[in-house]
Design a protein around this motif. Structure first.
Motif, PDB file in Angstrom:
ATOM      1  N   ALA A 100       2.103  -3.633  -2.450  1.00  0.00           N
ATOM      2  CA  ALA A 100       2.164  -3.961  -1.334  1.00  0.00           C
ATOM      3  C   ALA A 100       3.562  -4.710  -1.068  1.00  0.00           C
ATOM      4  N   TRP A 101       3.980  -5.174  -1.869  1.00  0.00           N
ATOM      5  CA  TRP A 101       5.209  -5.892  -2.030  1.00  0.00           C
ATOM      6  C   TRP A 101       6.423  -4.740  -1.905  1.00  0.00           C
ATOM      7  N   GLY A 106      10.467  -0.812   0.747  1.00  0.00           N
ATOM      8  CA  GLY A 106      10.524   0.581   1.115  1.00  0.00           C
ATOM      9  C   GLY A 106      10.448   0.933   2.548  1.00  0.00           C
ATOM     10  N   ARG A 107       9.865   0.553   3.513  1.00  0.00           N
ATOM     11  CA  ARG A 107       9.778   0.698   4.845  1.00  0.00           C
ATOM     12  C   ARG A 107      11.038   0.241   5.414  1.00  0.00           C
ATOM     13  N   LYS A 108      11.789  -0.701   5.039  1.00  0.00           N
ATOM     14  CA  LYS A 108      13.138  -0.972   5.504  1.00  0.00           C
ATOM     15  C   LYS A 108      13.950   0.240   5.266  1.00  0.00           C
ATOM     16  N   LYS A 109      13.734   1.140   4.393  1.00  0.00           N
ATOM     17  CA  LYS A 109      14.708   2.189   3.885  1.00  0.00           C
ATOM     18  C   LYS A 109      14.044   3.292   4.632  1.00  0.00           C
ATOM     19  N   LEU A 130       2.598   4.740  -3.678  1.00  0.00           N
ATOM     20  CA  LEU A 130       3.821   4.522  -2.906  1.00  0.00           C
ATOM     21  C   LEU A 130       4.167   6.009  -2.464  1.00  0.00           C
ATOM     22  N   ALA A 131       3.857   7.208  -3.210  1.00  0.00           N
ATOM     23  CA  ALA A 131       4.119   8.253  -2.438  1.00  0.00           C
ATOM     24  C   ALA A 131       3.277   8.767  -1.337  1.00  0.00           C
ATOM     25  N   LYS A 132       2.154   8.143  -1.340  1.00  0.00           N
ATOM     26  CA  LYS A 132       1.069   8.357  -0.246  1.00  0.00           C
ATOM     27  C   LYS A 132       1.498   7.586   0.927  1.00  0.00           C
ATOM     28  N   LYS A 133       1.943   6.363   0.744  1.00  0.00           N
ATOM     29  CA  LYS A 133       2.050   5.400   1.828  1.00  0.00           C
ATOM     30  C   LYS A 133       3.480   5.366   2.254  1.00  0.00           C
TER      31      LYS A 133
END
Length: 286
Positions: A100-101, A106-109, A130-133
């Motif tokens: 989650a952290w 990752g969502r920033k990028k 991570l690949a899924k989300k």
């Protein structure tokens, strides 16, 4: 009247399992092995004596100390089902918090794309999640174990994502392998971090069944993997890239100091759901 739920739960309690845990494990076993809901498990037996015998055999293995996830061959992680075998660690809830952290970063990028390296991937649970989300993320996963890499591949296929797996011993990784087209935005690792002297405090089902190579570090060098991966991060992270670790709760401050001494910036120590120091994030200087 025979009732399979009652018989399995009783067997677990007789083995010394706490009553609440015995109920939860019984329901999990009947759900995963039979596809039964909790209500169905409490009120019905599976059809056929053969099926009953099979479930009781599963229950016996669990009662003797084998983790239920290995008996079932799978574990839940981040809302997905992962294959697990005795050659890989069973995914833990604390590791979901690490994922989650990483997702926050990752969502920033997301708009510019993101390249992620998971070191010591094991079952591949972190890499696959991570690949899924993270849509569009390129995820690479390293491990020294052929068994682990095969399980990670299967988990990627099972969950409909692509990850690139490589057999790499991070302790032997050569800085000469550095190439300008092989930089990552994020490196994440849940490496071996339990000191050998802590084994006597651990549960028997972990010690006897989960792979020791994925659990233990020498007593004299508990920061072995953090130091090595920190060095690697200085080579393979882009400037401003993030390094994430799951850590031994005993060494939170030491890991923070180690990374600060290596000139990482914004080193942040986070606790898990149980209030234990469990995760560290650090940023490579620009």
């Amino acid at each position: 009247m025979r009732n399979l739920y009652r018989d399995i739960r009783t067997r677990f309690i007789e083995s010394g399992m706490p009553e609440g845990e015995a109920k939860a494990v019984t329901l999990l076993l009947m759900e995963k092995a039979c596809g039964m809901t909790a209500i169905e498990a409490l009120t019905n037996d599976p059809k056929g004596e053969k099926h009953r015998q099979e479930l009781m055999q599963h229950a016996q293995r669990i009662a003797e100390g084998e983790p239920v996830q290995y008996v079932l061959g799978e574990a839940d992680f981040c809302g997905m089902t992962m294959k697990v075998t005795p050659g890989v660690l069973i995914p833990r809830k604390e590791t979901e918090e690490l994922v989650a952290w990483v997702l926050e970063e990752g969502r920033k990028k997301r708009e510019e794309g993101i390249r992620i390296l998971d070191i010591g991937t094991g079952s591949g649970c972190i890499a696959v999640a991570l690949a899924k989300k993270l849509e569009g993320a390129e995820v690479e996963a390293w491990d020294v174990s052929d068994v682990a890499l095969q399980v990670a591949k299967e988990n990627a296929e099972r969950n409909g994502v692509e990850i690139k797996v490589k057999k790499v011993d991070v302790l032997l990784w050569d800085n000469g392998q550095r190439t300008t087209d092989n930089y990552f935005d994020v490196i994440v690792s849940n490496p071996p971090y339990i000191c050998e002297e802590e084994a006597q405090e651990m549960e028997r089902n972990v010690l006897e069944h989960e792979p020791r190579i994925a659990l233990f570090v020498p007593n004299h060098d508990p920061l072995l993997f953090y130091r090595r991966i920190g060095e690697l991060g200085l080579q393979k992270l882009r400037g401003g890239g993030a390094l994430f670790f799951e850590i031994n709760r005993r060494f939170g401050r030491e890991v923070v100091q180690l990374l600060q001494d290596m000139n990482y910036q914004e080193v942040d120590l986070r606790q898990d759901m149980f209030g234990n120091n469990r995760m560290v994030k650090a940023i490579k200087p620009l």
